[in-house]
Motif scaffolding. Structure first.
Motif, PDB file in Angstrom:
ATOM      1  N   ASP A   1     -24.916   6.892  -0.875  1.00 28.69           N
ATOM      2  CA  ASP A   1     -24.671   6.391   0.477  1.00 28.69           C
ATOM      3  C   ASP A   1     -25.904   6.732   1.313  1.00 28.69           C
ATOM      4  OD1 ASP A   1     -22.044   5.712  -0.266  1.00 28.69           O
ATOM      5  OD2 ASP A   1     -21.198   7.554   0.582  1.00 28.69           O
ATOM      6  N   TYR A   2     -26.183   5.910   2.319  1.00 29.18           N
ATOM      7  CA  TYR A   2     -27.319   6.176   3.199  1.00 29.18           C
ATOM      8  C   TYR A   2     -27.048   5.570   4.570  1.00 29.18           C
ATOM      9  CZ  TYR A   2     -28.578   1.387   1.822  1.00 29.18           C
ATOM     10  OH  TYR A   2     -28.548   0.043   1.577  1.00 29.18           O
ATOM     11  N   THR A   3     -27.713   6.114   5.577  1.00 30.42           N
ATOM     12  CA  THR A   3     -27.544   5.657   6.953  1.00 30.42           C
ATOM     13  C   THR A   3     -28.906   5.429   7.578  1.00 30.42           C
ATOM     14  OG1 THR A   3     -25.485   6.918   7.184  1.00 30.42           O
ATOM     15  CG2 THR A   3     -26.578   6.236   9.225  1.00 30.42           C
ATOM     16  N   TYR A   4     -29.090   4.254   8.164  1.00 31.50           N
ATOM     17  CA  TYR A   4     -30.284   4.007   8.973  1.00 31.50           C
ATOM     18  C   TYR A   4     -30.045   4.642  10.335  1.00 31.50           C
ATOM     19  CZ  TYR A   4     -31.300   0.322   5.537  1.00 31.50           C
ATOM     20  OH  TYR A   4     -31.535  -0.387   4.388  1.00 31.50           O
ATOM     21  N   GLN A   5     -30.983   5.478  10.777  1.00 36.10           N
ATOM     22  CA  GLN A   5     -30.859   6.146  12.071  1.00 36.10           C
ATOM     23  C   GLN A   5     -32.138   5.914  12.875  1.00 36.10           C
ATOM     24  OE1 GLN A   5     -30.356  10.160  10.487  1.00 36.10           O
ATOM     25  NE2 GLN A   5     -28.197  10.119  11.098  1.00 36.10           N
ATOM     26  N   THR A   6     -31.963   5.549  14.143  1.00 40.17           N
ATOM     27  CA  THR A   6     -33.096   5.392  15.050  1.00 40.17           C
ATOM     28  C   THR A   6     -33.005   6.464  16.124  1.00 40.17           C
ATOM     29  OG1 THR A   6     -33.154   3.002  14.664  1.00 40.17           O
ATOM     30  CG2 THR A   6     -34.279   3.824  16.643  1.00 40.17           C
TER      31      THR A   6
END
Length: 162
Positions: A151-156
């Motif tokens: 699982d992965y999350t794009y974070q800005t």
């Protein structure tokens, strides 16, 4: 705007032996989309981890080696010199590795992280993001699938105005 972009594990691991320790094809596509057409700043070891220069980008390599002149790259010996080459009114990306991220953090306006939801053995790490100085403005979770083992999350993140 100076933007850092990285894929980072839960324990801030970036890689080991100059290689990523995961394979996320969607993250590679996102990296290409965001950085194409822009200046990218990296350390020598990061540059040497690529099979060839990345297309449609201006490569700025930071190295202390005086005789280091890879074809198609601008080579400088400091983050300040690298940033001075970047166009003022365009996005420029700091793409690694660990030491370059640490050097570049004070100059960075925005951070684009792909947070890999696992911890890994590594020898290169991303600096800790101080949430007193940075705020998450976007977050997009992605479940693992047949092409993505984690699982992965794009974070800005944007630097808070003080």
């Amino acid at each position: 705007m100076i933007i850092m972009i990285a894929a980072v594990a839960e324990n801030n691991a970036l890689g080991e032996n100059n290689k990523l320790v995961w394979h996320l094809p969607n993250d590679f596509k996102r990296f290409k989309t965001l950085t194409s057409g822009h200046h990218i700043i990296m350390g020598r070891k990061t540059f040497e981890s690529f099979p060839k220069p990345l297309p449609n980008r201006t490569h700025i390599v930071i190295s202390r080696q005086k005789d280091y002149h890879p074809e198609g790259c601008i080579v400088v010996d400091s983050m300040e010199k690298a940033l001075a080459i970047c166009p003022e009114n365009e996005n420029s990306y700091i793409i690694g590795g660990g030491e370059i991220y640490t050097l570049g953090l004070p100059f960075t306006d925005k951070i684009e992280i792909t947070r890999v939801h696992n911890s890994f053995e590594a020898d290169a790490f991303f600096p800790e993001i101080d949430l007193e100085k940075w705020e998450i403005t976007e977050s997009e979770f992605n479940k693992k699938d047949e092409k993505h083992l984690y699982d992965y999350t794009y974070q800005t993140f944007f630097r808070k105005i003080t």
